[in-house]
Design a protein around this motif. Structure first.
Motif, mmCIF file in Angstrom:
data_model
loop_
_atom_site.group_PDB
_atom_site.id
_atom_site.type_symbol
_atom_site.label_atom_id
_atom_site.label_comp_id
_atom_site.label_asym_id
_atom_site.label_seq_id
_atom_site.Cartn_x
_atom_site.Cartn_y
_atom_site.Cartn_z
ATOM 1 N N GLU A 1 0.839 -1.210 0.000
ATOM 2 C CA GLU A 1 0.000 0.000 0.000
ATOM 3 C C GLU A 1 0.871 1.256 0.000
ATOM 4 O O GLU A 1 0.583 2.224 -0.705
ATOM 5 N N ALA A 2 1.946 1.248 0.756
ATOM 6 C CA ALA A 2 2.864 2.391 0.788
ATOM 7 C C ALA A 2 3.484 2.623 -0.587
ATOM 8 O O ALA A 2 3.601 3.766 -1.043
ATOM 9 N N ILE A 3 3.849 1.542 -1.256
ATOM 10 C CA ILE A 3 4.467 1.643 -2.586
ATOM 11 C C ILE A 3 3.463 2.181 -3.604
ATOM 12 O O ILE A 3 3.837 2.915 -4.515
ATOM 13 N N LYS A 4 2.184 1.857 -3.434
ATOM 14 C CA LYS A 4 1.153 2.416 -4.313
ATOM 15 C C LYS A 4 1.110 3.938 -4.199
ATOM 16 O O LYS A 4 0.851 4.627 -5.178
ATOM 17 N N HIS A 5 1.362 4.447 -2.991
ATOM 18 C CA HIS A 5 1.330 5.891 -2.760
ATOM 19 C C HIS A 5 2.618 6.580 -3.199
ATOM 20 O O HIS A 5 2.591 7.727 -3.638
ATOM 21 N N ASP A 6 3.741 5.893 -3.030
ATOM 22 C CA ASP A 6 5.036 6.474 -3.399
ATOM 23 C C ASP A 6 5.960 5.335 -3.810
ATOM 24 O O ASP A 6 6.518 4.639 -2.962
ATOM 25 N N ASN A 7 6.116 5.158 -5.118
ATOM 26 C CA ASN A 7 6.890 4.003 -5.600
ATOM 27 C C ASN A 7 8.402 4.193 -5.487
ATOM 28 O O ASN A 7 9.162 3.355 -5.935
ATOM 29 N N ARG A 8 8.836 5.259 -4.859
ATOM 30 C CA ARG A 8 10.269 5.465 -4.636
ATOM 31 C C ARG A 8 10.619 5.434 -3.150
ATOM 32 O O ARG A 8 11.681 5.866 -2.747
#
Length: 75
Positions: A26-33
Motif C-alpha cells: 500500500e505504501a508503494i502504491k502511494h510512493d513508488n520510490r
C-alpha cells in the motif's frame, strides 16, 4: 507512504509478515520510490521463504539507494 511503512515496521516487529507485505504494498502504491517500504517488504518475503520476491525488492532498494549496506548484506 510513511504511515503505511511505519505500520508495516510495527507488524514486522510483531512477526506479522503477511500484514507487513500488505502495508508496504500500500505504501508503494502511494510512493513508488519509498525505499524503506521495499526494504521491509523484501525482509518479510525473505522470512516467508518467498525468495524471488525478496530478491526483486532488494534489487529495487539498491537501484533507488545504491549504497544501502543492509540491502547489500541481505542480497
Amino acid at each position: 507512504a510513511t504511515y503505511y511503512t511505519n505500520k508495516a515496521f510495527a507488524n514486522f516487529k510483531l512477526e506479522n509478515y503477511g500484514l507487513t507485505i500488505m502495508e508496504t504494498t500500500e505504501a508503494i502504491k502511494h510512493d513508488n520510490r519509498y525505499v524503506k517500504a521495499y526494504y521491509w517488504r523484501a525482509c518479510s518475503n525473505l522470512v516467508l521463504s518467498h525468495y524471488d520476491d525478496a530478491i526483486k525488492d532488494f534489487k529495487i532498494v539498491l537501484k533507488l539507494c545504491p549504497k544501502d549496506s543492509d540491502a547489500w548484506n541481505k542480497l
